[in-house]
Structure formats: C-alpha cells, structure tokens
Scaffold this active site. Structure first.
Site, PDB file in Angstrom:
ATOM      1  N   GLN A   1       0.405  11.021 -30.708  1.00  0.00           N
ATOM      2  CA  GLN A   1       0.215  10.007 -31.748  1.00  0.00           C
ATOM      3  C   GLN A   1       0.789  10.484 -33.080  1.00  0.00           C
ATOM      4  OE1 GLN A   1      -0.921   6.925 -31.133  1.00  0.00           O
ATOM      5  NE2 GLN A   1      -0.781   6.280 -33.244  1.00  0.00           N
TER       6      GLN A   1
ATOM      7  N   LYS B   1      -5.788   2.531 -27.029  1.00  0.00           N
ATOM      8  CA  LYS B   1      -4.897   2.861 -25.913  1.00  0.00           C
ATOM      9  C   LYS B   1      -5.714   3.302 -24.705  1.00  0.00           C
ATOM     10  CE  LYS B   1      -1.003   3.871 -28.938  1.00  0.00           C
ATOM     11  NZ  LYS B   1      -0.159   4.855 -29.641  1.00  0.00           N
TER      12      LYS B   1
ATOM     13  N   ASP C   1       6.537   6.467 -24.995  1.00  0.00           N
ATOM     14  CA  ASP C   1       6.728   5.892 -26.330  1.00  0.00           C
ATOM     15  C   ASP C   1       8.189   5.506 -26.561  1.00  0.00           C
ATOM     16  OD1 ASP C   1       4.519   5.535 -27.987  1.00  0.00           O
ATOM     17  OD2 ASP C   1       4.355   7.672 -28.454  1.00  0.00           O
TER      18      ASP C   1
END
Ligand code: GUN
Length: 294
Positions: free
Chosen positions: A98, A54, A121
C-alpha cells in the site's frame, strides 16, 4: 439537464458477485483458491481504510487474504526482504504494498522488487510498459475500474475528446494511455496538470473529463460543457465536524453545480472508489488463473 448518476458501489457489488461465482467454479474444479497479500506500513488513516476494504472485498470474492503490517520505522531492507518472501511464496498469487510509503523508503525501489507476475496493482515497469503497448498485463486498478464503469453504463468513448486532469503514475498516466488505445477508450486524449496554461479551455471542450488531481472542488461548472461525462477520482479528506469521524471524502469536482450540466457523473464516495477495489479483485483472479503470465 437530467444527469445520470454512475453507481460505482452497485457496479462493484455486481462484479464481485461474478468473481465469487468464478472462484466457486475454480475451486469446485479442483483449482486453488486465489490468495492476495497486502503489505501495510504505518498507520495512515486513508491507507488503513483502503487496506481494510481490500481484505473485506477478498472475503466477498472467496479469496484468501493475508495482511502484513509494519510500523512506520521499518527499514527499506526489511520491507524488501518481505517483498522477496512474498515473491517466493507459492501460495501467494498476487500482492500489493500500500502506498504512500514513509519518506525514508524508496517507493520505486520497492515496486521494482515485486515480481511483475504477482504485481496485481500493475505498478511494476513491466506491467506499465506492456499496458502502454497493448499487451496482456495487470492494469492499474483505478484506471481499469473507470474503464469498467464507462463500459457498464454503455458510455461511448470512441472518437470522443477526453481530458485527463492529473499525471500521476497510479491514475493520470495509465488513464490517458488506456483512453487513447484503440481497444480501450479509442478517444482523443489531452492530459492537463498543475502547470497547464489552458486547462479550463481544454476542459470546456471535453466530452469526458476524468479528474484525478487531488484538489477538492477543483472542477467547477464553468469548466464543463453541457452533456459531458464527468468521472471524479478525488478522495481528499476534509474536516467535517458533522461527521463522527471528523472528516468527509471530497472529490475533485464541485458536484452540486457540475452535475446539472452532465449526462453522466460519478459521486464521491460511491463512484470510482469501490471500482478500484473491484479491479484489484479482477487482477487477483487473473493472477490466480495465471491469465497473463506463467
Ligand atoms: N495508494 C493509493 N492507491 C493505491 C493503489 O491502488 N494501490 C496501492 N498499493 N497503493 C495505493
């Protein structure tokens, strides 16, 4: 049947180049460089790799990125304080925590603490709810990446029978929602999971199978009809002594026997994975431009 391989890596590279150009124009016009922050807890090998990729993708897109690390014994309160700080940091346009988190931390509590306007997200209930009723919002990166791939390869979905294997909050549920919606998949959707009685029969009738159950080689040739489109979301690490790392990523689809029956199929790796990260970049650009929320 000659199948066409869906190249997620090449598609993601092309889209990231478009994003980089958009960022160049944004900054040239006096706008702010989009900034993504990522919070990584512990040292899970998979999470380390995803977060590293990422950060690399941010560089490719011309974004600023910040990585915040905690050891696995971080307290829930410390993590929530970090989320609060990122919520209030005016330079940060979007951020992710995460997953998975260590078991002593309530994942849902952390997701709920994220300001939905920075939730690139698309995991916060506000974004999930808006997605479900077709309002502008951040859409979960893996389902968005799959929709982008289907679109990129001009694969018709309207009116087709789509079977989604798996019902996770991150992939299965949002995927099914989006494939059903008029302005996205417009398909007839069936969701199958570990307790579905007639899973194989459902799959055999599907024009499109999206496999996201995390069971290596679960989808076999006898479950796939001729000419089907198969999207493999699986990325289970399985031991492989021939690799330097000692493992390889294995999809949910038994590729060698399934591929010859397909019109289109995604490989693992190089299919859905790169598109997930690319979708996160799309969401970050949208956050930087305040496309969905002020
Ligand atoms: N873990 C697996 N996939 C994802 C993802 O898309 N976002 C986050 N934050 N964690 C994940």
């Amino acid at each position: 049947m000659a199948y066409q391989l869906i190249d997620g890596k090449a598609t993601a590279t092309a889209i990231k180049a478009e994003i980089a150009e958009a960022v160049r124009l944004l900054v040239a016009g006096g706008g702010k460089q989009p900034h993504l922050a990522a919070v990584l807890v512990g040292h899970d090998g998979g999470s380390e790799t995803y977060v590293r990729n990422k950060v690399i993708a941010c560089e490719q897109c011309g974004f600023k990125s910040t990585l915040i690390r905690f050891e696995a014994d971080v307290t829930e309160a410390e993590l929530l304080a970090c989320v609060d700080k990122l919520n209030r940091d005016e330079d940060v346009d979007g951020f992710i925590v995460q997953l998975p988190l260590p078991v002593h931390i309530d994942e849902q509590k952390v997701i709920m603490a994220i300001d939905y306007r920075k939730d690139v997200d698309g995991f916060h209930p506000v974004n999930v709810g808006r997605m479900a009723i077709g309002l502008p919002c951040f859409i979960s990166a893996t389902p968005l990446g799959i929709l982008t791939l289907l679109n990129h390869y001009h694969i018709a979905t309207s009116g087709k029978k789509c079977v989604v294997l798996g019902r996770s909050n991150i992939v299965g549920k949002p995927m099914a929602q989006l494939m059903m919606q008029k302005h996205y998949g417009d398909a007839t959707v069936t969701v199958c999971h570990s307790h579905s009685a007639n899973l194989k029969e459902e799959c055999r009738q599907a024009d499109i199978i999206i496999a996201a159950i995390g069971k290596p080689d679960f989808v076999t040739a006898d479950m796939v009809k001729d000419g089907a489109v198969v999207i493999d979301v699986g990325t289970t690490r399985v031991a492989d002594a021939t690799r330097k790392s000692g493992f390889r990523l294995n999809g949910d689809v038994k590729f060698d026997e399934v591929a010859p029956k397909c019109s289109f199929i995604t490989p693992v790796p190089g299919g859905v994975g790169p598109m997930t990260i690319c979708s996160l970049m799309k969401n970050t650009l949208a956050a930087g431009r305040h496309e969905y929320y002020q």
